[in-house]
Design a protein around this motif. Structure first.
Motif, PDB file in Angstrom:
ATOM      1  N   THR A  66      81.090  17.357 -22.861  1.00  0.00           N
ATOM      2  CA  THR A  66      80.995  15.698 -23.339  1.00  0.00           C
ATOM      3  C   THR A  66      80.222  14.821 -22.447  1.00  0.00           C
ATOM      4  OG1 THR A  66      83.212  16.457 -24.306  1.00  0.00           O
ATOM      5  CG2 THR A  66      82.570  13.950 -23.776  1.00  0.00           C
ATOM      6  N   PHE A  67      79.478  14.053 -22.454  1.00  0.00           N
ATOM      7  CA  PHE A  67      78.963  13.497 -21.542  1.00  0.00           C
ATOM      8  C   PHE A  67      79.627  11.860 -21.057  1.00  0.00           C
ATOM      9  CE2 PHE A  67      75.626  10.268 -19.713  1.00  0.00           C
ATOM     10  CZ  PHE A  67      75.137  10.970 -18.644  1.00  0.00           C
ATOM     11  N   THR A  68      80.317  11.859 -20.371  1.00  0.00           N
ATOM     12  CA  THR A  68      81.389  10.187 -19.791  1.00  0.00           C
ATOM     13  C   THR A  68      80.295   9.419 -18.319  1.00  0.00           C
ATOM     14  OG1 THR A  68      82.958  11.757 -20.175  1.00  0.00           O
ATOM     15  CG2 THR A  68      83.289   9.984 -19.085  1.00  0.00           C
ATOM     16  N   LYS A  69      80.274   8.375 -18.555  1.00  0.00           N
ATOM     17  CA  LYS A  69      79.511   7.460 -18.090  1.00  0.00           C
ATOM     18  C   LYS A  69      80.484   6.973 -17.402  1.00  0.00           C
ATOM     19  CE  LYS A  69      76.242   5.499 -21.675  1.00  0.00           C
ATOM     20  NZ  LYS A  69      75.834   3.822 -22.648  1.00  0.00           N
ATOM     21  N   THR A  70      80.938   6.711 -16.810  1.00  0.00           N
ATOM     22  CA  THR A  70      81.385   6.098 -15.461  1.00  0.00           C
ATOM     23  C   THR A  70      81.475   5.631 -14.875  1.00  0.00           C
ATOM     24  OG1 THR A  70      81.031   7.344 -14.279  1.00  0.00           O
ATOM     25  CG2 THR A  70      82.732   8.846 -14.767  1.00  0.00           C
ATOM     26  N   SER A  71      80.536   4.522 -14.207  1.00  0.00           N
ATOM     27  CA  SER A  71      80.114   3.254 -14.102  1.00  0.00           C
ATOM     28  C   SER A  71      78.973   2.769 -14.861  1.00  0.00           C
ATOM     29  CB  SER A  71      79.767   3.200 -12.754  1.00  0.00           C
ATOM     30  OG  SER A  71      78.074   4.295 -12.727  1.00  0.00           O
ATOM     31  N   GLN A  72      78.393   1.410 -14.398  1.00  0.00           N
ATOM     32  CA  GLN A  72      77.555   0.944 -15.440  1.00  0.00           C
ATOM     33  C   GLN A  72      75.723   2.486 -15.602  1.00  0.00           C
ATOM     34  OE1 GLN A  72      76.225  -2.910 -13.897  1.00  0.00           O
ATOM     35  NE2 GLN A  72      78.530  -3.709 -14.878  1.00  0.00           N
ATOM     36  N   LYS A  73      75.825   3.019 -14.045  1.00  0.00           N
ATOM     37  CA  LYS A  73      74.751   3.702 -13.882  1.00  0.00           C
ATOM     38  C   LYS A  73      74.634   4.956 -13.482  1.00  0.00           C
ATOM     39  CE  LYS A  73      71.899  -0.534 -12.157  1.00  0.00           C
ATOM     40  NZ  LYS A  73      70.893  -1.378 -11.238  1.00  0.00           N
ATOM     41  N   PHE A  74      76.212   5.441 -13.174  1.00  0.00           N
ATOM     42  CA  PHE A  74      76.570   6.396 -13.392  1.00  0.00           C
ATOM     43  C   PHE A  74      76.761   7.515 -15.083  1.00  0.00           C
ATOM     44  CE2 PHE A  74      78.655  10.155 -11.588  1.00  0.00           C
ATOM     45  CZ  PHE A  74      77.777  10.873 -10.383  1.00  0.00           C
ATOM     46  N   GLY A  75      76.413   9.051 -15.235  1.00  0.00           N
ATOM     47  CA  GLY A  75      77.986   9.848 -16.559  1.00  0.00           C
ATOM     48  C   GLY A  75      77.453  10.732 -15.408  1.00  0.00           C
ATOM     49  N   GLN A  76      78.780  11.425 -15.788  1.00  0.00           N
ATOM     50  CA  GLN A  76      78.571  13.266 -15.467  1.00  0.00           C
ATOM     51  C   GLN A  76      78.979  13.999 -16.682  1.00  0.00           C
ATOM     52  OE1 GLN A  76      81.920  12.021 -12.525  1.00  0.00           O
ATOM     53  NE2 GLN A  76      83.273  12.690 -14.838  1.00  0.00           N
ATOM     54  N   TRP A  77      78.874  15.705 -16.723  1.00  0.00           N
ATOM     55  CA  TRP A  77      79.027  16.148 -17.958  1.00  0.00           C
ATOM     56  C   TRP A  77      79.788  17.368 -17.115  1.00  0.00           C
ATOM     57  CZ3 TRP A  77      74.437  16.457 -16.673  1.00  0.00           C
ATOM     58  CH2 TRP A  77      73.338  16.728 -16.043  1.00  0.00           C
ATOM     59  N   ALA A  78      80.514  18.331 -17.328  1.00  0.00           N
ATOM     60  CA  ALA A  78      81.000  19.574 -16.878  1.00  0.00           C
ATOM     61  C   ALA A  78      80.520  20.494 -17.878  1.00  0.00           C
ATOM     62  CB  ALA A  78      82.268  19.653 -17.283  1.00  0.00           C
ATOM     63  N   ASP A  79      79.669  21.663 -17.143  1.00  0.00           N
ATOM     64  CA  ASP A  79      79.470  23.037 -17.798  1.00  0.00           C
ATOM     65  C   ASP A  79      80.323  24.107 -17.038  1.00  0.00           C
ATOM     66  OD1 ASP A  79      77.604  25.061 -17.892  1.00  0.00           O
ATOM     67  OD2 ASP A  79      75.979  24.241 -17.235  1.00  0.00           O
ATOM     68  N   SER A  80      80.987  24.746 -18.260  1.00  0.00           N
ATOM     69  CA  SER A  80      82.165  25.687 -17.929  1.00  0.00           C
ATOM     70  C   SER A  80      81.291  26.875 -17.267  1.00  0.00           C
ATOM     71  CB  SER A  80      82.798  25.841 -19.338  1.00  0.00           C
ATOM     72  OG  SER A  80      81.925  26.823 -19.844  1.00  0.00           O
ATOM     73  N   ARG A  81      79.362  27.564 -17.845  1.00  0.00           N
ATOM     74  CA  ARG A  81      78.952  29.168 -17.094  1.00  0.00           C
ATOM     75  C   ARG A  81      78.850  28.819 -15.645  1.00  0.00           C
ATOM     76  NH1 ARG A  81      75.528  29.633 -22.796  1.00  0.00           N
ATOM     77  NH2 ARG A  81      77.243  29.966 -24.664  1.00  0.00           N
ATOM     78  N   ALA A  82      78.412  27.553 -15.453  1.00  0.00           N
ATOM     79  CA  ALA A  82      77.574  27.467 -13.479  1.00  0.00           C
ATOM     80  C   ALA A  82      79.125  26.934 -13.326  1.00  0.00           C
ATOM     81  CB  ALA A  82      76.828  25.677 -14.091  1.00  0.00           C
TER      82      ALA A  82
END
Length: 354
Positions: A66-82
């Motif tokens: 899941t790609f999550t927008k945490t602010s107007q210009k920033f986003g993050q996602w979790a990679d379980s394999r990495a």
């Protein structure tokens, strides 16, 4: 054809601190290229980013990400394999929106690819089971109704076919078991990753609240500084007015000095005239006889002497008054100059504090 890029953008890359799981650690010193790649042979999608010769992102996209927008210009996602969380900082909201839309699109494509792969595996397993069940029933009539010669002719090929089918079924079952264990492991890994991602999101939300509080405090401090600047500007205007007044007083002082010089010249002239009087007295003594005839003139000279003495007294009085006024003015001017010097020191000290 191998892997091909299907979408490319530029962003600042971050990774979650593995020790604290709270703070972001910059993975690139500046904005780098971040691309989506599609592997047609494996039917898989990856996000890849390279900074010089260093690979900073190599994340295979799965349907559970899941790609999550945490602010107007920033986003993050979790990679379980990495075993990490990637963060991207974009220069505009439009770039973030395009990247998020592409992530959702690729995620759906990965989900479809996984579903198709599972359908193929299930179809292959069902086909193997059906072929294993049908083979004995097809050989049953010949074994029951056939002659001994037919039995001898068909026994060898049928047994070989059954053996090969059994071996294939065993390998398929073993592969299915291996895949099931692998999927269970991946499922557990994904659950752990989701748990870590939830913790990271909660921590990110907490950090956002803290940043909001810090931003509010900074805004209050900025407003306070603006008020101080306005006050200092008002004080500077007052200082300019005071400076203009001081300039006027300086001009007035110069004028008074010029008047004093004029009065000094007049006084000097009067003194010179006073020095002539003894000579006149001596001449008067030597010319006593002539004085009798010039008595009227002497009286006039006496009157003039009295007038001159009165003028001298008045001029001395005026000079003393001018000196006292000049002294008072100099005292006032010294006080104003001291106040201006203290005000300048206050301004320089305030500038250093700022």
């Amino acid at each position: 054809m191998g892997e091909q890029p299907i979408f490319t953008t530029r962003a600042h890359v971050f990774q979650i601190d593995p020790s604290t799981k709270k703070n972001w650690v910059p993975a690139s010193k500046q904005a780098v290229t971040v691309s989506y790649f599609y592997d047609s042979t494996r039917n898989s999608y990856r996000i890849i980013s390279v900074d010089g010769s260093k690979v900073i992102i190599n994340s295979t996209i799965t349907p559970n990400m899941t790609f999550t927008k945490t602010s107007q210009k920033f986003g993050q996602w979790a990679d379980s394999r990495a075993n990490t969380v990637f963060g991207l900082g974009f220069s505009s909201e439009q770039q973030l929106a395009k990247f998020a839309e592409k992530f959702q699109e690729v995620k759906e494509a990965a989900k479809l690819a996984r579903d198709k792969s599972q359908e193929k595996t299930e179809a292959s397993s069902n086909h193997s089971r059906e072929s294993g069940h049908e083979t004995p029933s097809s050989t049953q009539p010949s074994s029951i109704n056939g002659t001994d010669d037919e039995k001898a002719c068909h026994a060898g090929p049928v047994e070989a076919h059954l053996k090969s089918e059994n071996d294939r079924l065993k390998s398929a079952v073993a592969q299915g078991t291996t895949n099931a264990k692998k999927w269970e492991t991946e499922l557990q890994t994904l659950r752990d990753s989701n748990a870590r991602l939830i913790d990271s999101l909660e921590e990110s939300a907490t950090n956002v609240e803290q940043w909001k509080k810090q931003l509010a405090a900074c805004k209050e401090e900025s407003d306070h500084l603006r008020i101080k600047i306005a006050e200092l500007e008002a004080q500077c205007e007052e200082a300019e007015i005071q400076k203009e007044n001081n300039a006027k007083l300086s001009l007035r002082l110069e004028e008074l000095k010029a008047d004093i010089q004029e009065k000094d010249l007049e006084l000097e002239n009067l003194r010179k005239q006073a020095e002539i009087i003894p000579q006149l007295m001596e001449e008067c003594e030597s010319m006593t006889q002539k004085l009798q005839t010039a008595e009227l003139k002497n009286q006039e000279m006496g009157n003039r002497m009295e007038t001159l003495q009165a003028d001298i007294g008045e001029s001395e009085l005026k000079q003393s008054m001018l000196k006292s006024e000049l002294k008072k003015f100099m005292d006032v001017l010294d006080g104003k100059i001291d106040e201006l010097h203290e005000f300048r020191q206050g301004l320089s000290k305030l500038g250093v504090d700022n």
